[in-house]
Design a protein around this motif. Structure first.
Motif, PDB file in Angstrom:
ATOM      1  N   TRP A   1       1.660   6.189  14.808  1.00  0.00           N
ATOM      2  CA  TRP A   1       0.508   5.612  14.125  1.00  0.00           C
ATOM      3  C   TRP A   1       0.839   4.245  13.541  1.00  0.00           C
ATOM      4  CZ3 TRP A   1      -1.603   4.376   9.244  1.00  0.00           C
ATOM      5  CH2 TRP A   1      -3.007   4.420   9.154  1.00  0.00           C
TER       6      TRP A   1
ATOM      7  N   HIS B   1      -3.566  12.896   8.207  1.00  0.00           N
ATOM      8  CA  HIS B   1      -3.446  14.347   8.329  1.00  0.00           C
ATOM      9  C   HIS B   1      -2.674  14.670   9.594  1.00  0.00           C
ATOM     10  CE1 HIS B   1      -6.453  14.928   5.146  1.00  0.00           C
ATOM     11  NE2 HIS B   1      -6.996  13.853   5.658  1.00  0.00           N
TER      12      HIS B   1
ATOM     13  N   ILE C   1      -0.611   8.234   2.260  1.00  0.00           N
ATOM     14  CA  ILE C   1      -0.221   9.626   2.047  1.00  0.00           C
ATOM     15  C   ILE C   1      -0.179  10.331   3.391  1.00  0.00           C
ATOM     16  CG2 ILE C   1      -0.925  11.843   1.061  1.00  0.00           C
ATOM     17  CD1 ILE C   1       0.050   9.900  -1.021  1.00  0.00           C
TER      18      ILE C   1
ATOM     19  N   GLU D   1       0.836  -1.203   0.000  1.00  0.00           N
ATOM     20  CA  GLU D   1       0.000   0.000   0.000  1.00  0.00           C
ATOM     21  C   GLU D   1       0.865   1.246   0.000  1.00  0.00           C
ATOM     22  OE1 GLU D   1      -2.355   1.487  -0.896  1.00  0.00           O
ATOM     23  OE2 GLU D   1      -4.051   1.383   0.488  1.00  0.00           O
ATOM     24  N   GLU D   2       0.270   2.339  -0.439  1.00  0.00           N
ATOM     25  CA  GLU D   2       0.920   3.644  -0.340  1.00  0.00           C
ATOM     26  C   GLU D   2       0.023   4.566   0.465  1.00  0.00           C
ATOM     27  OE1 GLU D   2       2.339   5.286  -4.004  1.00  0.00           O
ATOM     28  OE2 GLU D   2       2.831   7.209  -3.113  1.00  0.00           O
TER      29      GLU D   2
ATOM     30  N   VAL E   1      -5.986   2.099  15.866  1.00  0.00           N
ATOM     31  CA  VAL E   1      -5.873   3.445  15.288  1.00  0.00           C
ATOM     32  C   VAL E   1      -7.235   4.004  14.851  1.00  0.00           C
ATOM     33  CG1 VAL E   1      -3.482   3.207  14.535  1.00  0.00           C
ATOM     34  CG2 VAL E   1      -5.316   2.451  13.042  1.00  0.00           C
TER      35      VAL E   1
ATOM     36  N   HIS F   1      -0.372  13.733   4.687  1.00  0.00           N
ATOM     37  CA  HIS F   1      -0.706  15.105   4.309  1.00  0.00           C
ATOM     38  C   HIS F   1      -0.197  16.041   5.393  1.00  0.00           C
ATOM     39  CE1 HIS F   1      -2.674  18.759   3.352  1.00  0.00           C
ATOM     40  NE2 HIS F   1      -3.705  18.596   4.151  1.00  0.00           N
TER      41      HIS F   1
ATOM     42  N   GLN G   1      -5.937  -3.075  13.380  1.00  0.00           N
ATOM     43  CA  GLN G   1      -6.706  -1.934  12.887  1.00  0.00           C
ATOM     44  C   GLN G   1      -7.432  -1.186  14.002  1.00  0.00           C
ATOM     45  OE1 GLN G   1      -9.177  -3.081   9.581  1.00  0.00           O
ATOM     46  NE2 GLN G   1      -7.392  -3.576   8.317  1.00  0.00           N
TER      47      GLN G   1
ATOM     48  N   LEU H   1      -0.330   0.448  14.648  1.00  0.00           N
ATOM     49  CA  LEU H   1      -1.040  -0.330  13.630  1.00  0.00           C
ATOM     50  C   LEU H   1      -0.398  -1.682  13.361  1.00  0.00           C
ATOM     51  CD1 LEU H   1      -3.309  -0.408  11.521  1.00  0.00           C
ATOM     52  CD2 LEU H   1      -1.818   0.859   9.966  1.00  0.00           C
TER      53      LEU H   1
ATOM     54  N   ARG I   1      -5.955  -3.814   4.826  1.00  0.00           N
ATOM     55  CA  ARG I   1      -5.804  -2.440   4.336  1.00  0.00           C
ATOM     56  C   ARG I   1      -6.986  -1.586   4.742  1.00  0.00           C
ATOM     57  NH1 ARG I   1      -4.078  -2.013  -0.420  1.00  0.00           N
ATOM     58  NH2 ARG I   1      -3.331  -4.149  -0.582  1.00  0.00           N
ATOM     59  N   PHE I   2      -6.768  -0.273   4.698  1.00  0.00           N
ATOM     60  CA  PHE I   2      -7.840   0.668   4.967  1.00  0.00           C
ATOM     61  C   PHE I   2      -8.446   1.139   3.654  1.00  0.00           C
ATOM     62  CE2 PHE I   2      -5.524   1.633   9.115  1.00  0.00           C
ATOM     63  CZ  PHE I   2      -6.406   0.876   9.855  1.00  0.00           C
ATOM     64  N   ARG I   3      -9.452   1.957   3.780  1.00  0.00           N
ATOM     65  CA  ARG I   3     -10.122   2.476   2.589  1.00  0.00           C
ATOM     66  C   ARG I   3      -9.188   3.396   1.803  1.00  0.00           C
ATOM     67  NH1 ARG I   3     -14.355   5.780   4.774  1.00  0.00           N
ATOM     68  NH2 ARG I   3     -12.846   5.968   6.450  1.00  0.00           N
TER      69      ARG I   3
ATOM     70  N   ARG J   1      -0.472  -3.278  -4.450  1.00  0.00           N
ATOM     71  CA  ARG J   1      -0.722  -2.225  -5.412  1.00  0.00           C
ATOM     72  C   ARG J   1      -0.013  -2.602  -6.703  1.00  0.00           C
ATOM     73  NH1 ARG J   1      -4.953   0.995  -4.644  1.00  0.00           N
ATOM     74  NH2 ARG J   1      -5.218   1.170  -2.403  1.00  0.00           N
TER      75      ARG J   1
ATOM     76  N   PHE K   1     -12.844   3.394  11.280  1.00  0.00           N
ATOM     77  CA  PHE K   1     -11.500   3.098  10.815  1.00  0.00           C
ATOM     78  C   PHE K   1     -11.005   4.241   9.928  1.00  0.00           C
ATOM     79  CE2 PHE K   1     -13.219  -1.124  11.707  1.00  0.00           C
ATOM     80  CZ  PHE K   1     -12.237  -1.601  12.545  1.00  0.00           C
ATOM     81  N   PRO K   2      -9.733   4.536   9.995  1.00  0.00           N
ATOM     82  CA  PRO K   2      -9.193   5.627   9.173  1.00  0.00           C
ATOM     83  C   PRO K   2      -9.041   5.188   7.723  1.00  0.00           C
ATOM     84  CG  PRO K   2      -7.422   4.582  10.367  1.00  0.00           C
ATOM     85  CD  PRO K   2      -8.694   3.892  10.794  1.00  0.00           C
ATOM     86  N   SER K   3      -8.597   6.077   6.885  1.00  0.00           N
ATOM     87  CA  SER K   3      -8.306   5.752   5.497  1.00  0.00           C
ATOM     88  C   SER K   3      -6.787   5.722   5.308  1.00  0.00           C
ATOM     89  CB  SER K   3      -8.948   6.781   4.565  1.00  0.00           C
ATOM     90  OG  SER K   3      -8.214   7.982   4.598  1.00  0.00           O
ATOM     91  N   ASN K   4      -6.358   5.676   4.068  1.00  0.00           N
ATOM     92  CA  ASN K   4      -4.920   5.658   3.812  1.00  0.00           C
ATOM     93  C   ASN K   4      -4.343   7.066   3.600  1.00  0.00           C
ATOM     94  OD1 ASN K   4      -6.056   6.133   1.345  1.00  0.00           O
ATOM     95  ND2 ASN K   4      -5.085   4.411   0.291  1.00  0.00           N
ATOM     96  N   VAL K   5      -5.053   8.085   4.062  1.00  0.00           N
ATOM     97  CA  VAL K   5      -4.531   9.459   4.065  1.00  0.00           C
ATOM     98  C   VAL K   5      -4.430   9.930   5.509  1.00  0.00           C
ATOM     99  CG1 VAL K   5      -4.914  11.843   3.353  1.00  0.00           C
ATOM    100  CG2 VAL K   5      -5.521   9.971   1.816  1.00  0.00           C
TER     101      VAL K   5
END
Lengths: 289, 289
Positions: free
Chosen positions: A219, A198, A109, A106-107, A147, A111, A144, A223, B123-125, B86, A192-196
């Motif tokens: 984080w 902040h 981000i 996964e990637e 977090v 932010h 999961q 996780l 994985r997350f969303r 991915r 649950f959070p997303s893959n971004v």
DNA sequence: AGCTCTTATGAATCATTGA
DNA sequence: GTCAATGATTCATAAGAGC
């Protein structure tokens, strides 16, 4: 004393050599932000972007070896701009790591809510970095629940009276009970959070300017590891990853080539808050190569 | 009538062929969201991830030719997950486009505030997509002032509803391109945005369900073109890019292979609000290959 | 007009089942 | 054996209805 305390070791040296002396399958998480190409020129001899992959691969080979099969490798990195273009060494690194045996799972981000100010005629401020997740196997450890974040007011409203939508979607199931489905939502106020992610960068920190905020390794440590697990940062810098690990009750090894950074990391680790009754430096190991 | 009106053309066919008949250096911006690998199987025959670059390159070759030297190409894309990883076709596409002669200037992140729900063990969303910026030259047109946003948290709210409100307010034409309500903010502090865009997907919209919200092409059209410039979307789908261009006073060409999407795009374009005194379909050209 | 509440749904992903 | 289809899971948003 200190039996149940996490150990935190800071080693001075190049991780290419230092990791060679470590056992196979011994870490649950590798989290690191390596020196970016052409940055920290004095420390690593200023890796040229063209040579970055070549420089990285022997180190990631060791990381692959010392990571447990269920472990995760998180790489925080961002390509630099050269001659008006984003350089491609990060893309090439991802492809090379896959060839080396890593799975690119996964990637994420990161932010950066408060990114560097600045203005250029041809681009805006860079407000994000990659957190690339690699694994040795598809079956890795992931907590999961650790977090989850507060939810909107969605769940409370939803549970009062179920809409037709819920009913119809539920009805498409064959032979399971209604209560079973809704049970997932009772009392739920966390999502649950997303893959971004902040996170603000930590500015105004006098002594050490870390590449990333404490919340970032925190984080991923929450996780991908449990208490008592082992965390490795092969480019630990001023020790942010090690401190985050120690505060969360994880054992850690931090490797750093530059003596001053090692010193700073060790100083900070000693000041780390621990559970009541523990001496601040219980479990600390500060070896030098 | 219609002399100063933007033209908007929707052509049915494959952009690989249709673009071949267009003149060199004729577009200021190419904004597109191509069919992702293995998606839209019925429309594009479901391009296999392994074949994606090969499929894309002849099309991007034409795009490179018809783009002005000062123009910009923005590619909205995201790689799919396959067998827990991915896929790398987007990375390979970036490398291949550079070989084709494109400069990879920047990677913007579209943060999808309302991403698709779901839960999986590993994985997350997925809450973000790439908006890759490519250019023919380092010296491209960029109107940074046109996308400045008021400072403070008002900016986030504004961006969120950018699409709808701007659409209805455009008739009032203010030089900034934001519409009259933005005039309230003239004289206040405006900040430049970063390379992370926070936009919700437009769901629950019955008439046209676009892959991306109107605000996404709007933002790049304002940033990289001026009134009267030419915008191309070679995979225009239900016409979102063309509508955004027309509302902003830019000429546009939209190419779409599927007849139903072309029809939908043409319908929507006719409903597009224009400056007072113009007939709704002035300047519309609906050619079929 | 400005609220609240209801409803639909979106470039998703994984495990399972059937061909 | 591989591959395609199906079901289960999940949350932020906007439109619309009702007050």
């Amino acid at each position: 004393m200190g039996v149940n305390l996490p150990s935190a070791e800071i080693c001075q040296g190049d991780c290419a050599q230092l990791l060679a002396g470590r056992a196979d399958d011994s870490f649950d998480l590798i989290f690191t932000s390596p020196p970016y190409a052409d940055r920290r020129a004095k420390t690593y001899g200023g890796i040229k972007p063209e040579k970055y992959v070549e420089w990285f691969l022997p180190r990631s080979e060791q990381m692959l070896r010392v990571l447990k099969p269920t472990g995760t490798f998180v790489l925080n990195i961002k390509e630099k701009v050269e001659k008006g273009e984003r350089h491609t060494y990060v893309l090439e690194l991802i492809l090379a790591l896959r060839k080396q045996g890593w799975l690119w799972t996964e990637e994420y981000i990161w932010h950066k809510r408060n990114c560097h100010p600045g203005k250029w005629p041809n681009r805006f401020r860079d407000a994000w970095e990659r957190c690339l997740q690699f694994n040795k196997s598809r079956h890795f450890k992931m907590n999961q629940e650790s977090v989850r974040v507060p939810m909107g007011d969605w769940a409370g409203k939803r549970l009062k009276t179920l809409g037709k939508n819920d009913t119809s979607r539920f009805n498409s199931q064959v032979g399971s009970g209604f209560g079973k489905n809704i049970a997932n939502w009772v009392g739920r106020d966390l999502a649950f959070p997303s893959n971004v992610l902040h996170l603000a960068t930590e500015c105004g920190n006098k002594n050490h300017s870390a590449a990333f905020p404490m919340a970032l390794p925190q984080w991923f440590i929450k996780l991908f590891t449990s208490e008592g697990d082992w965390v490795l940062d092969p480019f630990v810098g001023s020790g942010t990853t090690s401190i985050a690990a120690r505060e969360l009750g994880r054992n850690s090894l931090g490797i750093e080539i530059k003596e001053e950074y090692c010193d700073a990391a060790r100083r900070e680790l000693k000041r780390t808050k621990l559970k009541t009754g523990a001496k601040a430096d219980d479990g600390l190991l500060f070896a030098t190569a």
